[in-house]
Every structure is written in structure tokens, then in C-alpha cells.
Design an enzyme around this catalytic site. Sequence first.
Site, PDB file in Angstrom:
ATOM      1  N   HIS B 122      74.674 -22.251  -0.559  1.00  0.00           N
ATOM      2  CA  HIS B 122      75.180 -23.312  -1.441  1.00  0.00           C
ATOM      3  C   HIS B 122      75.825 -22.635  -2.661  1.00  0.00           C
ATOM      4  O   HIS B 122      75.408 -21.545  -3.055  1.00  0.00           O
ATOM      5  CB  HIS B 122      73.983 -24.161  -1.866  1.00  0.00           C
ATOM      6  N   ASP B 200      66.288 -19.681  -1.940  1.00  0.00           N
ATOM      7  CA  ASP B 200      66.754 -20.985  -2.410  1.00  0.00           C
ATOM      8  C   ASP B 200      66.070 -22.028  -1.520  1.00  0.00           C
ATOM      9  O   ASP B 200      66.472 -22.243  -0.381  1.00  0.00           O
ATOM     10  CB  ASP B 200      68.280 -21.046  -2.298  1.00  0.00           C
ATOM     11  N   GLN B 203      66.382 -27.090   0.091  1.00  0.00           N
ATOM     12  CA  GLN B 203      66.283 -27.917   1.306  1.00  0.00           C
ATOM     13  C   GLN B 203      64.970 -27.690   2.042  1.00  0.00           C
ATOM     14  O   GLN B 203      64.468 -28.583   2.730  1.00  0.00           O
ATOM     15  CB  GLN B 203      67.452 -27.597   2.263  1.00  0.00           C
ATOM     16  N   LYS B 226      65.129 -33.709  -4.371  1.00  0.00           N
ATOM     17  CA  LYS B 226      65.304 -33.724  -2.916  1.00  0.00           C
ATOM     18  C   LYS B 226      63.973 -33.939  -2.195  1.00  0.00           C
ATOM     19  O   LYS B 226      63.936 -34.094  -0.980  1.00  0.00           O
ATOM     20  CB  LYS B 226      65.943 -32.418  -2.446  1.00  0.00           C
ATOM     21  N   CYS B 366      79.417 -28.275  -1.130  1.00  0.00           N
ATOM     22  CA  CYS B 366      79.174 -27.171  -2.065  1.00  0.00           C
ATOM     23  C   CYS B 366      78.917 -25.874  -1.310  1.00  0.00           C
ATOM     24  O   CYS B 366      78.067 -25.066  -1.707  1.00  0.00           O
ATOM     25  CB  CYS B 366      78.005 -27.467  -3.007  1.00  0.00           C
TER      26      CYS B 366
END
Lengths: 149, 412
Positions: B122, B200, B203, B226, B366
Site C-alpha cells: 500500500h 503492515d 488488513q 478496519k 493506493c
Amino acid sequence: MALDELYREVILDHYRNPRNRQPLGAPGAHADGHNPLCGDEISLDILVVDDTVTEVSIVGRGCSISQSSASMMSEAIKGKTRAEIAELTGRFKAMMDIDTEGDAGLDPDRPGSVLGDLEALQGVRKFPVRIKCANLAWTTLEEALGEAK
Amino acid sequence: MTNLSHLRRDFPILRREVEGHPVIFLDSAASAQKPIPVLDAMDRFYRSQYANVHRGAYRLSQEATELYEDARRRVARFINAGSPDEIIFTKGTTTALNGLSSSWGYDHLEAGDRIVLSMMEHHANVVPWQLVAKRTGAELVYVPLTTGYDIDLDALRSTIDSRVKIVSLTGMSNVLGTIPPMQQISDIVRAQSEAVLIVDGAQLVPHVEVDVQTLGADFLAFSAHKMLGPTGIGVLWGKPELLEEMEPWEGGGEMISTVDLYESTWAPVPQKFEAGTPPIAEAIGLAAAVHYLEEIGMNAIRSHDLDLTEYALHRLGEVPDLVQYGPTDIKSRGGVVSFTLGDVHPHDIATILDSRGISVRAGHHCAKPLMADLGVTATARASFHVYNGRDDVDALIEGLHEARSLFGLSEG
């Protein structure tokens, strides 16, 4: 919302068979248009002779609305003077403007009589997030006309 | 198969209608909807418990501080951190990654050093590293993907060497759904370099049980919004010795020990990294979201995601002219499906679906480097969370058939 008002046949035709993609015969004025939100791209070259746009070359990639608008615009501006193009641009932007209840001067009894094929894009107004797509080519045109001065 | 779609009733927004259709929300990878317990916890705090934290010697501030620190403890347990002090509240994943790049990155990178990313990151895990690379003269190296849309481990092996100081990778791709084998990646990074491994988790954490003791990472960043929590808060987890060593990336109130005219000393971790008034209500909302997820059980959520994804891939496979982007092995992916449909541009797909009340994402997500790598400028993406069911997938498929018909694609 009526999708068939948005996806008119003429729009899909210009999307699939975009006009005026050939390069200019002589060097002209160039502008790039880009909508970072959705990635639509327009690359526009115009040749202005004695205040008249004599040649147009436009390529791009993106959604059916941005690309058909670009293709129809390229046909509409060829052979027109700056003044005529300014009027056309004004009418087109008015047609896209949610706040001006259609004072683009369109004649509902004679569809296509004022803006030609471009009138097919009037359905876009009912889809506010897509107005930017329809306007991209026109904003790019204003930049190119500025370059050509 | 685990079906959680009965949980829909906990999400008031899903009772709304768009264009005469109930909202069918298939964009949780961008941001997820909020259940009543999260809304209630934040509302309760503002109505009856609100005050700033860590300063007032009065009852309200003391209660607010307790709730804020409870949230830290709950998040620590959720990812099995060694201590609540390893949990730094940030504005979100983006802020956490920017903090890491500007502090850890700036202090540990020299000209010629390398930062390793993958081709499916991302922008939040790309641009901060470009910024610090520019300031330090370090170099960015991208590990390519396999034809199966996962990080190419052979390429990773040949990339990792002593020049590499930072490896920062997604725990789950927001476009492809790929969940890279982080433990294996960690082994390669450890064996061949002294680099820190940053995950990261934006998600991953909302969908898969994450245990930082076995994840193999040195740092993990994720966002509350999220994972059914509020916007404006996220988490940076780090190994305690690294957090001790790292300089703060922001200065201000709350993060100091002493302040003189020309110099200051820092508060202990984690306050060192939390300058200014923190997002207090948001931390409380995040804690409520974590509690909600725990009540359902992360394993049940994973199994629900897998069921929906498998069903979606199967149904999408029936749509002519549709191309899917993502691993075929269901076990190595999360609840995200990206696709294109003939020459119907993703934005047109999204508009057509929207007229049926269906929210999907269209565009580059993104992740422009990945889009270029896939050879597309945009995809449409549907992503799931606990409130989605097979009926949502069925509605999506019907909408895609309408898109084909509006664009005059022939039945094939």
C-alpha cells in the site's frame, strides 16, 4: 437512478472507438489531465491557427465517461474558434453543474441540437461522483488553449 | 463453514437504504462498519466519563486514564504482546509507518543501505520509505511477486544481505488478499541480515489471529477503523528493546520526563511516543471493537472470511469476461477479491453496483506499483467482514451481469 440514462449507446461507442487519436501533423500545444482519485488520464494536443483549433489529438485511459467525453469533445472543437470553444465549454460545464438547473440552453424537443453527441452525457449529472470524469477532458482543454497562446 | 451474517443486526448502518436497496457493504478493506458496542462505548465515555488522561488529579481524569490504559492492555492481550508498554497508540497505520521511517529509519540508515519492500505494498508502506531514502541516501528494493501473486521467496533470498537494514511488508495485501508466509520470510531475513522486519498489519489484524510472539516481526502496525473500531486511532507494536532505543518522532505534552529551555528527556515507553492529547474515546472504541472480535473469535472470523472468499471466487468464475487477481490457494489469502470485467472500467462497475446499493471499491487501491505490475490501471474490489454473507456475493454477481448487459458484452 436510471443507469440506461448514463450508459447511452453513443457514450459506449465513443468509449470503444475513440475519435482523433492520431498524432498532430505539426507540433502544437499540449496538456495532460489526470484525476488522481480514480486514475483517469487524458493526453491532449491541439493545433491553433489564427485563433482556430485546426487539429486535435487526444488519447487517454479511464472510465467510459471520461474517455467518451474526451472523444466527443475532440470532434466538437475541431474547426472552432477560441470564442466558439469558450461558449461550448461553458455550456458543457453548465450541463454538468448540479447547481445550475440545466441552463446549458439545451432544447428538450430537439435533442442534440445544441451540444450534439455531448448531450448524451447529461445523465452524468445524476451521478455526482462521476461529474469529475466527464469534465476532465474539458479542464485539460482549457490548459492546452492557455499553452497555445 | 462459519456463517456470521446474523451479526448484521449489530451494525445499524446496514439497516439504511441506498436507492431503495438495503446497503450491501463490500468495502471493509477500505474501512469497516461499526457495531453497536463500539458506538455505545464511545458515546458513554463522552456523555459520562470524559476528561483528559494522565494529568488531572480529579475523579473524571482518573477514570478516563483507567479506561485508556485498559484499552492498551486489551490490545496487548489481543496480539499477545509481552506487555501493554509495547502498545503505542497512533493515529493509524499510516502514522505508525511514518513514525518508524522518520525515527528508526532516519537513525539507522546510511547511504548505500537498503530498504526492502514487496511489489504489493500500500502507498502507506511505500511513500514513508521513499521519504527517508531521499533523506539518507538509502536505496529501495522491491521483491517481485510470483505468478501466484505471493512474495517470491527465492527473490527475497537473493535480495537480503548485510546492506539491508529494514524489511517492511504487508501482512495481507489490500488488493490481492495475499497473506505472505511471514514466519518463513522472517527466517530468511534473520539468517541473512540484521535488518528489522516491519509488518503492515492494516488488513491482517482485523481478520486473522495475530500473535506477535510467533509472527516473526519486530514491529507491527494496524488501524482500528478496519477492525470495526473508530477512525483516528491505530497501533504500533514493537519489541521492547527496539522501542527503548527508538527516538520519539513527535514532541509535545505527555511524552516528556523533564523539559529545560534547550533540552528535554523523554517519558518511558509508550508515553514517549504519544505526544499531545491522545485519541482517548477512540482508544475506548478500539477496546470495544477488540472485545467484539474476541467474543466472535478470530478463528470463527477467519473461517467465515474463507467461506465467503471461496464462494465469491467460485461465483465470479462463472461471470464471462471476468479476470480475478489473487492467489488461487484459498488458505493463503484473506477476504478480498479484485477483478476486472472485459472492457467495463472498474469505475463504471462501481457506479452500476452502487445503483443497487452495493458498495465496492474501484481504482488503484493506493497500490499503484502493484497495478503497474499487474498491467492494469484499476480493478474493482469486493472485501468482506463479519456482517457479509453469501447473499451479498449473490447480489454482487447479479450486478456484474447487469454491467455486462449495459455494456453489451456478449454471453459467452
